[in-house]
Write a protein that holds these residues in place. Structure first.
Motif, PDB file in Angstrom:
ATOM      1  N   SER A  17       0.828  -1.194   0.000  1.00 52.49           N
ATOM      2  CA  SER A  17       0.000   0.000   0.000  1.00 52.49           C
ATOM      3  C   SER A  17       0.868   1.251   0.000  1.00 52.49           C
ATOM      4  CB  SER A  17      -0.936  -0.014   1.208  1.00 52.49           C
ATOM      5  OG  SER A  17      -0.170  -0.094   2.392  1.00 52.49           O
ATOM      6  N   SER A  19       2.246   2.727  -2.553  1.00 53.40           N
ATOM      7  CA  SER A  19       1.998   3.580  -3.700  1.00 53.40           C
ATOM      8  C   SER A  19       0.919   4.605  -3.367  1.00 53.40           C
ATOM      9  CB  SER A  19       1.555   2.723  -4.888  1.00 53.40           C
ATOM     10  OG  SER A  19       1.169   3.548  -5.954  1.00 53.40           O
ATOM     11  N   PRO A  22      -4.100   5.719  -6.643  1.00 51.39           N
ATOM     12  CA  PRO A  22      -5.224   4.846  -6.286  1.00 51.39           C
ATOM     13  C   PRO A  22      -5.231   3.614  -7.192  1.00 51.39           C
ATOM     14  CG  PRO A  22      -6.005   6.757  -7.496  1.00 51.39           C
ATOM     15  CD  PRO A  22      -4.540   6.967  -7.245  1.00 51.39           C
ATOM     16  N   PRO A  23      -5.719   2.491  -6.678  1.00 47.62           N
ATOM     17  CA  PRO A  23      -5.757   1.283  -7.503  1.00 47.62           C
ATOM     18  C   PRO A  23      -6.797   1.409  -8.613  1.00 47.62           C
ATOM     19  CG  PRO A  23      -6.831   0.887  -5.415  1.00 47.62           C
ATOM     20  CD  PRO A  23      -6.228   2.265  -5.337  1.00 47.62           C
ATOM     21  N   THR A  26      -9.288  -3.941  -7.734  1.00 48.99           N
ATOM     22  CA  THR A  26      -9.197  -4.337  -6.328  1.00 48.99           C
ATOM     23  C   THR A  26      -9.484  -5.825  -6.180  1.00 48.99           C
ATOM     24  OG1 THR A  26      -9.988  -2.152  -5.652  1.00 48.99           O
ATOM     25  CG2 THR A  26     -10.107  -3.892  -4.004  1.00 48.99           C
ATOM     26  N   GLU A 162       1.585  -7.605  -5.568  1.00 52.81           N
ATOM     27  CA  GLU A 162       1.453  -6.385  -6.364  1.00 52.81           C
ATOM     28  C   GLU A 162       2.020  -6.540  -7.779  1.00 52.81           C
ATOM     29  OE1 GLU A 162       5.422  -4.341  -4.424  1.00 52.81           O
ATOM     30  OE2 GLU A 162       3.497  -3.384  -4.173  1.00 52.81           O
ATOM     31  N   ARG A 170      -2.173   0.083 -10.585  1.00 54.12           N
ATOM     32  CA  ARG A 170      -1.922  -0.983  -9.621  1.00 54.12           C
ATOM     33  C   ARG A 170      -3.204  -1.700  -9.198  1.00 54.12           C
ATOM     34  NH1 ARG A 170      -2.402  -0.066  -4.110  1.00 54.12           N
ATOM     35  NH2 ARG A 170      -3.252   1.951  -3.571  1.00 54.12           N
ATOM     36  N   GLY A 172      -5.140  -3.106  -6.023  1.00 55.65           N
ATOM     37  CA  GLY A 172      -5.178  -2.811  -4.592  1.00 55.65           C
ATOM     38  C   GLY A 172      -5.861  -3.901  -3.800  1.00 55.65           C
ATOM     39  N   THR A 178      -7.167  -4.868   4.022  1.00 60.10           N
ATOM     40  CA  THR A 178      -6.196  -3.908   4.554  1.00 60.10           C
ATOM     41  C   THR A 178      -6.445  -3.706   6.052  1.00 60.10           C
ATOM     42  OG1 THR A 178      -6.035  -2.833   2.414  1.00 60.10           O
ATOM     43  CG2 THR A 178      -5.305  -1.549   4.321  1.00 60.10           C
TER      44      THR A 178
END
Length: 183
Positions: A17, A19, A22-23, A26, A162, A170, A172, A178
């Motif tokens: 996390s 980075s 924003p992803p 997901t 990742e 990316r 997430g 999380t």
């Protein structure tokens, strides 16, 4: 019916996390107080086990709309997911198919299945799996490689890293996952 007692931890992702971006996609994972639903939670998973048996699975009607009760009754007689289970990791958002390896067999891979039962003679071993993205891009599906089987009475973790990416960005972790990692 033979009971295999093979189970999977509910670990859909070990995604960094760090980075700031924003992803764009997901890995799905239910909140701690939510009932897991097939297609919206990693499968197989201990999330679907209740009192030592595979419990009724919400969402399973997608697979067998005319036999939900029969399928749930058959699954409820089992204490594990079998020696050659298909792993499904649901994803929300577009996934870059080129970041998904076709075959994995070691922990440096973008995703892998790992023996996490510390009393197993194969503890820490990565199990060879073949991977693909389903037709609608909503699930990563893994099948154990030909010639391989899981150990009976053993727990495994499906690990998504990742290195698997969304289209243009990316991948997430789900907020609920999380929260578990930071609790």
């Amino acid at each position: 019916m033979r009971k295999t007692n093979v189970s999977f931890l509910a670990i859909p992702a070990l995604l960094a996390s760090a980075s700031c971006a924003p992803p764009v996609a997901t890995a799905l994972f239910p909140a701690a107080d939510a009932e897991p639903t097939w297609g919206k939670a990693p499968f197989p998973s201990d999330l679907f086990v209740k009192d030592g048996r595979i419990g009724p699975i919400a969402g399973i009607e997608v697979l067998a709309p005319l036999a939900v009760d029969v399928l749930n009754a058959q699954l409820g007689a089992l204490d594990g997911f079998g020696l050659r289970p298909v792993v499904e990791l649901p994803i929300a958002g577009p996934l870059d198919p080129s970041s998904l390896p076709a075959h994995t067999g070691d922990a440096s891979a973008a995703l892998f299945v790992l023996n996490v039962y510390d009393r197993s003679p194969s503890y820490g071993r990565v199990v060879p799996y073949d991977w693909r993205l389903d037709a609608d891009g909503a699930r990563i599906k893994g099948a154990i490689a030909r010639g391989s089987v899981l150990e009976e009475g053993t727990r495994y973790a499906a690990v998504l890293t990742e290195q698997v990416r969304g289209v243009g960005g990316r991948l997430g972790a789900a907020p609920a996952f999380t929260a578990l990692r930071t609790a």
